[in-house]
Design a protein around this motif. Structure first.
Motif, mmCIF file in Angstrom:
data_model
loop_
_atom_site.group_PDB
_atom_site.id
_atom_site.type_symbol
_atom_site.label_atom_id
_atom_site.label_comp_id
_atom_site.label_asym_id
_atom_site.label_seq_id
_atom_site.Cartn_x
_atom_site.Cartn_y
_atom_site.Cartn_z
ATOM 1 N N ARG A 142 -21.360 -36.654 -36.613
ATOM 2 C CA ARG A 142 -22.668 -37.022 -36.073
ATOM 3 C C ARG A 142 -22.825 -36.554 -34.634
ATOM 4 O O ARG A 142 -23.854 -36.020 -34.243
ATOM 5 C CB ARG A 142 -22.843 -38.545 -36.145
ATOM 6 C CG ARG A 142 -24.202 -39.080 -35.744
ATOM 7 C CD ARG A 142 -24.344 -39.804 -34.417
ATOM 8 N NE ARG A 142 -23.193 -40.205 -33.698
ATOM 9 C CZ ARG A 142 -22.868 -41.456 -33.428
ATOM 10 N NH1 ARG A 142 -23.584 -42.459 -33.891
ATOM 11 N NH2 ARG A 142 -21.813 -41.716 -32.685
ATOM 12 N N ASN A 143 -21.771 -36.732 -33.836
ATOM 13 C CA ASN A 143 -21.812 -36.263 -32.453
ATOM 14 C C ASN A 143 -21.990 -34.749 -32.397
ATOM 15 O O ASN A 143 -22.684 -34.231 -31.518
ATOM 16 C CB ASN A 143 -20.557 -36.687 -31.703
ATOM 17 C CG ASN A 143 -20.475 -38.190 -31.530
ATOM 18 O OD1 ASN A 143 -21.464 -38.909 -31.692
ATOM 19 N ND2 ASN A 143 -19.285 -38.683 -31.217
ATOM 20 N N ASN A 144 -21.367 -34.042 -33.332
ATOM 21 C CA ASN A 144 -21.522 -32.595 -33.387
ATOM 22 C C ASN A 144 -22.953 -32.215 -33.758
ATOM 23 O O ASN A 144 -23.511 -31.268 -33.190
ATOM 24 C CB ASN A 144 -20.523 -31.982 -34.363
ATOM 25 C CG ASN A 144 -19.099 -32.081 -33.845
ATOM 26 O OD1 ASN A 144 -18.860 -32.151 -32.645
ATOM 27 N ND2 ASN A 144 -18.143 -32.105 -34.754
ATOM 28 N N LEU A 145 -23.574 -32.946 -34.679
ATOM 29 C CA LEU A 145 -24.979 -32.684 -35.005
ATOM 30 C C LEU A 145 -25.853 -32.889 -33.762
ATOM 31 O O LEU A 145 -26.754 -32.096 -33.498
ATOM 32 C CB LEU A 145 -25.468 -33.611 -36.121
ATOM 33 C CG LEU A 145 -24.957 -33.342 -37.531
ATOM 34 C CD1 LEU A 145 -25.475 -34.424 -38.492
ATOM 35 C CD2 LEU A 145 -25.360 -31.970 -38.026
ATOM 36 N N ASN A 146 -25.571 -33.944 -33.006
ATOM 37 C CA ASN A 146 -26.337 -34.215 -31.781
ATOM 38 C C ASN A 146 -26.193 -33.106 -30.748
ATOM 39 O O ASN A 146 -27.088 -32.899 -29.930
ATOM 40 C CB ASN A 146 -25.905 -35.547 -31.161
ATOM 41 C CG ASN A 146 -26.681 -36.712 -31.722
ATOM 42 O OD1 ASN A 146 -27.876 -36.621 -31.962
ATOM 43 N ND2 ASN A 146 -25.986 -37.813 -31.947
ATOM 44 N N ALA A 147 -25.070 -32.401 -30.782
ATOM 45 C CA ALA A 147 -24.811 -31.335 -29.803
ATOM 46 C C ALA A 147 -25.420 -29.991 -30.208
ATOM 47 O O ALA A 147 -25.479 -29.074 -29.389
ATOM 48 C CB ALA A 147 -23.307 -31.177 -29.591
ATOM 49 N N MET A 148 -25.875 -29.867 -31.444
ATOM 50 C CA MET A 148 -26.465 -28.604 -31.905
ATOM 51 C C MET A 148 -27.790 -28.354 -31.199
ATOM 52 O O MET A 148 -28.584 -29.271 -31.004
ATOM 53 C CB MET A 148 -26.677 -28.624 -33.417
ATOM 54 C CG MET A 148 -25.422 -28.532 -34.213
ATOM 55 S SD MET A 148 -25.824 -28.531 -35.979
ATOM 56 C CE MET A 148 -24.243 -28.054 -36.660
ATOM 57 N N ARG A 149 -28.017 -27.092 -30.841
ATOM 58 C CA ARG A 149 -29.236 -26.691 -30.151
ATOM 59 C C ARG A 149 -29.965 -25.621 -30.952
ATOM 60 O O ARG A 149 -29.348 -24.859 -31.703
ATOM 61 C CB ARG A 149 -28.925 -26.173 -28.743
ATOM 62 C CG ARG A 149 -28.324 -27.224 -27.832
ATOM 63 C CD ARG A 149 -29.335 -28.338 -27.557
ATOM 64 N NE ARG A 149 -28.739 -29.477 -26.888
ATOM 65 C CZ ARG A 149 -28.522 -30.667 -27.449
ATOM 66 N NH1 ARG A 149 -28.839 -30.874 -28.705
ATOM 67 N NH2 ARG A 149 -28.000 -31.647 -26.756
ATOM 68 N N LEU A 150 -31.259 -25.564 -30.749
ATOM 69 C CA LEU A 150 -32.102 -24.580 -31.406
ATOM 70 C C LEU A 150 -31.508 -23.185 -31.219
ATOM 71 O O LEU A 150 -31.171 -22.798 -30.105
ATOM 72 C CB LEU A 150 -33.503 -24.640 -30.789
ATOM 73 C CG LEU A 150 -34.632 -23.977 -31.547
ATOM 74 C CD1 LEU A 150 -34.848 -24.636 -32.897
ATOM 75 C CD2 LEU A 150 -35.906 -24.053 -30.722
ATOM 76 N N GLY A 151 -31.340 -22.468 -32.314
ATOM 77 C CA GLY A 151 -30.797 -21.110 -32.261
ATOM 78 C C GLY A 151 -29.290 -21.024 -32.380
ATOM 79 O O GLY A 151 -28.752 -19.923 -32.523
ATOM 80 N N ASP A 152 -28.586 -22.155 -32.325
ATOM 81 C CA ASP A 152 -27.134 -22.114 -32.514
ATOM 82 C C ASP A 152 -26.827 -21.515 -33.888
ATOM 83 O O ASP A 152 -27.584 -21.690 -34.842
ATOM 84 C CB ASP A 152 -26.521 -23.519 -32.425
ATOM 85 C CG ASP A 152 -26.360 -24.012 -31.001
ATOM 86 O OD1 ASP A 152 -26.679 -23.267 -30.056
ATOM 87 O OD2 ASP A 152 -25.909 -25.165 -30.842
ATOM 88 N N GLN A 153 -25.705 -20.819 -33.975
ATOM 89 C CA GLN A 153 -25.288 -20.161 -35.207
ATOM 90 C C GLN A 153 -24.296 -21.042 -35.962
ATOM 91 O O GLN A 153 -23.419 -21.662 -35.357
ATOM 92 C CB GLN A 153 -24.658 -18.806 -34.895
ATOM 93 C CG GLN A 153 -25.613 -17.867 -34.169
ATOM 94 C CD GLN A 153 -26.809 -17.512 -35.015
ATOM 95 O OE1 GLN A 153 -26.696 -16.805 -36.006
ATOM 96 N NE2 GLN A 153 -27.977 -18.015 -34.643
ATOM 97 N N VAL A 154 -24.442 -21.074 -37.285
ATOM 98 C CA VAL A 154 -23.692 -22.000 -38.125
ATOM 99 C C VAL A 154 -23.078 -21.256 -39.309
ATOM 100 O O VAL A 154 -23.804 -20.613 -40.080
ATOM 101 C CB VAL A 154 -24.615 -23.126 -38.649
ATOM 102 C CG1 VAL A 154 -23.825 -24.126 -39.481
ATOM 103 C CG2 VAL A 154 -25.343 -23.817 -37.495
ATOM 104 N N LEU A 155 -21.774 -21.344 -39.451
ATOM 105 C CA LEU A 155 -21.103 -20.799 -40.633
ATOM 106 C C LEU A 155 -21.198 -21.834 -41.749
ATOM 107 O O LEU A 155 -20.977 -23.027 -41.528
ATOM 108 C CB LEU A 155 -19.641 -20.470 -40.328
ATOM 109 C CG LEU A 155 -19.425 -19.354 -39.312
ATOM 110 C CD1 LEU A 155 -17.932 -19.207 -39.006
ATOM 111 C CD2 LEU A 155 -20.006 -18.045 -39.804
ATOM 112 N N TYR A 156 -21.523 -21.372 -42.944
ATOM 113 C CA TYR A 156 -21.713 -22.243 -44.105
ATOM 114 C C TYR A 156 -20.466 -22.138 -44.979
ATOM 115 O O TYR A 156 -20.148 -21.065 -45.487
ATOM 116 C CB TYR A 156 -22.952 -21.785 -44.874
ATOM 117 C CG TYR A 156 -23.519 -22.793 -45.835
ATOM 118 C CD1 TYR A 156 -24.616 -23.566 -45.478
ATOM 119 C CD2 TYR A 156 -22.985 -22.959 -47.106
ATOM 120 C CE1 TYR A 156 -25.167 -24.479 -46.366
ATOM 121 C CE2 TYR A 156 -23.521 -23.863 -47.993
ATOM 122 C CZ TYR A 156 -24.615 -24.628 -47.622
ATOM 123 O OH TYR A 156 -25.161 -25.523 -48.497
#
Length: 136
Positions: free
Chosen positions: A35-49
């Motif tokens: 949850r803390n990691n979700l809170n730290a995500m910012r618009l445009g951040d890149q995410v490996l699926y």
């Protein structure tokens, strides 16, 4: 820019589900660190699926298109949040967990240290290497 890895079981919400929808609300996270990691995500951040459980491996690239907001699946519990992701690129070839484990430059990857965590940060060099491996 930050880099992340999110995990999902392919039978429950695989890459094909994600690309068919075109956008996903990343909900259901009930771990405080994730949850803390979700809170730290910012618009445009890149995410490996990452597909977990069945044929585990990184299968694609997404981007954060909406930052954290309260999880609508639990409206009476403000502790939990969601982000929204959009698919960017399907990997030419999945990067299997075995290949990740065999790569010395990925020895400190959060995925290998905290294998049960569903949302985790990764370093830019780790991100670039996995992205390159997925395009080979």
């Amino acid at each position: 820019m930050n880099y992340w890895l999110v995990k999902s079981e392919p039978d429950k919400y695989g890459w094909h589900h994600f690309t068919e929808q075109g956008r996903a609300v990343w909900d259901g996270v009930r771990n405080y660190q994730a949850r803390n990691n979700l809170n730290a995500m910012r618009l445009g951040d890149q995410v490996l699926y990452y597909h977990s459980v069945t044929n585990p491996g990184v299968v694609g690239l997404a981007t954060v298109v909406r930052e954290a907001y309260p999880d609508p699946t639990v409206p009476d519990d403000p502790r939990w949040v969601v982000v929204e992701l959009e698919p960017v690129l399907a990997f030419y070839r999945a990067v299997p967990l075995a290949r990740i484990k065999a790569e010395p430059l990925l020895a400190n990857l959060a995925l290998l240290r905290q294998s049960r965590l569903s949302v985790m940060p990764i370093r830019p060099d780790e991100f670039e290497l996995i992205l390159k491996m997925g395009q080979q």
